[in-house]
Enzyme design. Structure first.
Site, PDB file in Angstrom:
ATOM      1  N   LYS A  10      -3.692  -3.180   5.162  1.00 32.19           N
ATOM      2  CA  LYS A  10      -2.540  -3.915   5.695  1.00 32.19           C
ATOM      3  C   LYS A  10      -2.678  -4.079   7.218  1.00 32.19           C
ATOM      4  CE  LYS A  10       0.520  -2.414   1.936  1.00 32.19           C
ATOM      5  NZ  LYS A  10       1.837  -1.823   1.568  1.00 32.19           N
ATOM      6  N   TYR A  50       3.951 -10.324  -3.558  1.00 30.55           N
ATOM      7  CA  TYR A  50       4.979  -9.292  -3.723  1.00 30.55           C
ATOM      8  C   TYR A  50       6.176  -9.798  -4.531  1.00 30.55           C
ATOM      9  CZ  TYR A  50       2.786  -5.812  -0.652  1.00 30.55           C
ATOM     10  OH  TYR A  50       1.945  -4.856  -0.117  1.00 30.55           O
ATOM     11  N   ASN A 113       2.275   1.592   5.353  1.00 29.55           N
ATOM     12  CA  ASN A 113       1.507   2.587   4.591  1.00 29.55           C
ATOM     13  C   ASN A 113       0.042   2.205   4.380  1.00 29.55           C
ATOM     14  OD1 ASN A 113       1.954   0.624   2.720  1.00 29.55           O
ATOM     15  ND2 ASN A 113       3.019   1.920   1.245  1.00 29.55           N
ATOM     16  N   HIS A 116      -2.820  -1.550   0.372  1.00 36.83           N
ATOM     17  CA  HIS A 116      -2.272  -1.979  -0.920  1.00 36.83           C
ATOM     18  C   HIS A 116      -3.360  -1.847  -1.975  1.00 36.83           C
ATOM     19  CE1 HIS A 116      -0.691  -4.444  -4.188  1.00 36.83           C
ATOM     20  NE2 HIS A 116      -1.894  -4.987  -4.227  1.00 36.83           N
ATOM     21  N   GLU A 127      -3.903 -10.565  -8.763  1.00 39.59           N
ATOM     22  CA  GLU A 127      -4.049 -10.480  -7.306  1.00 39.59           C
ATOM     23  C   GLU A 127      -5.440 -10.926  -6.855  1.00 39.59           C
ATOM     24  OE1 GLU A 127      -2.818  -6.427  -6.595  1.00 39.59           O
ATOM     25  OE2 GLU A 127      -0.728  -6.906  -7.084  1.00 39.59           O
TER      26      GLU A 127
HETATM   27  P1  RTP Z   1       1.584  -1.645  -2.655  1.00 38.39           P
HETATM   28  O1  RTP Z   1       2.137  -2.613  -3.675  1.00 38.39           O
HETATM   29  O2  RTP Z   1       1.744  -2.136  -1.237  1.00 38.39           O
HETATM   30  O3  RTP Z   1       0.198  -1.213  -2.982  1.00 38.39           O
HETATM   31  O4  RTP Z   1       2.420  -0.307  -2.706  1.00 38.39           O
HETATM   32  P2  RTP Z   1       2.891   0.484  -3.992  1.00 38.39           P
HETATM   33  O5  RTP Z   1       2.431  -0.204  -5.245  1.00 38.39           O
HETATM   34  O6  RTP Z   1       2.508   1.891  -3.797  1.00 38.39           O
HETATM   35  O7  RTP Z   1       4.455   0.354  -3.849  1.00 38.39           O
HETATM   36  P3  RTP Z   1       5.427  -0.795  -4.357  1.00 38.39           P
HETATM   37  O8  RTP Z   1       6.528  -0.159  -5.108  1.00 38.39           O
HETATM   38  O9  RTP Z   1       4.645  -1.895  -5.019  1.00 38.39           O
HETATM   39  O10 RTP Z   1       6.035  -1.345  -2.985  1.00 38.39           O
HETATM   40  C1  RTP Z   1       5.360  -2.321  -2.251  1.00 38.39           C
HETATM   41  C2  RTP Z   1       5.451  -1.997  -0.765  1.00 38.39           C
HETATM   42  O11 RTP Z   1       6.794  -2.150  -0.356  1.00 38.39           O
HETATM   43  C3  RTP Z   1       7.088  -1.221   0.674  1.00 38.39           C
HETATM   44  N1  RTP Z   1       8.226  -0.433   0.299  1.00 38.39           N
HETATM   45  N2  RTP Z   1       9.195  -0.191   1.124  1.00 38.39           N
HETATM   46  N3  RTP Z   1      11.608   0.682   2.293  1.00 38.39           N
HETATM   47  C4  RTP Z   1      11.300   1.056   1.057  1.00 38.39           C
HETATM   48  O12 RTP Z   1      12.005   1.791   0.405  1.00 38.39           O
HETATM   49  C5  RTP Z   1      10.065   0.561   0.473  1.00 38.39           C
HETATM   50  N4  RTP Z   1       9.637   0.780  -0.755  1.00 38.39           N
HETATM   51  C6  RTP Z   1       8.468   0.143  -0.873  1.00 38.39           C
HETATM   52  C7  RTP Z   1       5.879  -0.333   0.862  1.00 38.39           C
HETATM   53  O13 RTP Z   1       5.150  -0.759   1.994  1.00 38.39           O
HETATM   54  C8  RTP Z   1       5.088  -0.556  -0.413  1.00 38.39           C
HETATM   55  O14 RTP Z   1       3.719  -0.389  -0.183  1.00 38.39           O
HETATM   56 MG    MG Z   2       2.712  -2.239  -5.637  1.00 43.79          MG
END
Ligand code: RTP
Ligand code: MG
Length: 149
Positions: A10, A50, A113, A116, A127
């Site tokens: 990212k 997203y 974080n 991705h 994707e």
């Molecule tokens: P990613 O898609 O980025 O790989 O991350 P992930 O699967 O671990 O998490 P996901 O639930 O898909 O969430 C996507 C991205 O959204 C941001 N996020 N912010 N503020 C919040 O509570 C929150 N929750 C998620 C994070 O940057 C996450 O990577």
């Molecule tokens: Mg995700």
């Protein structure tokens, strides 16, 4: 099963110059890089990528962040790479991610974080197709693979 996954450093990771470190971790693990590019993510691409989070309160922030600077988009190949890469990344919130994982070692907050990774075979297929044309994904045999498999 040999799979492909989509991983993306990212904008925070690119700005902090840890692209090489992240690539190195997946290389050393034994996964094979089959596609990579530094790029800006457009508003449209960010919203599509997203899309599952469209209704979440953090959606706008998430799209603003991922479009804020260049990302390093990658396709990686190898045995069970989708789940394994997620393990190597650590939990979504870097505060909960274990030391030794990418987010555990390099991240502090959930909004920034570092990386991705696709969360399922369906996401990976979707994707990869969103970010890469077919000719940008390069399949090739590595001698090393006979030592791994
Ligand atoms: P990613 O898609 O980025 O790989 O991350 P992930 O699967 O671990 O998490 P996901 O639930 O898909 O969430 C996507 C991205 O959204 C941001 N996020 N912010 N503020 C919040 O509570 C929150 N929750 C998620 C994070 O940057 C996450 O990577
Ligand atoms: Mg995700």
């Amino acid at each position: 099963m040999i799979q492909q996954t989509f991983l993306m450093v990212k904008p925070d990771g690119v700005q902090r110059s840890i692209v090489g470190e992240i690539v190195s971790r997946f290389e050393k693990k034994g996964f094979q890089l089959v596609g990579a590019k530094l790029m800006h993510v457009s508003q449209d691409l960010a919203e599509t990528h997203y899309g599952e989070h469209r209704e979440k309160p953090f959606f706008k922030e998430l799209v603003d962040f991922i479009t804020s600077g260049p990302v390093f988009a990658m396709v990686w190949e190898g045995e069970n790479v989708i789940a394994n890469a997620r393990q190597m990344m650590g939990k979504t919130n870097p505060q909960e991610a274990l030391p030794g994982t990418i987010r555990g070692d390099y991240g502090l907050i959930v909004d920034k974080n570092v990386i991705h990774g696709s969360d399922s075979p369906e996401s990976a297929q979707r994707e990869i197709a969103l970010f890469f044309s077919e000719s940008e994904v390069v399949s090739y045999n590595k001698q090393l693979n006979s030592l791994l498999y």
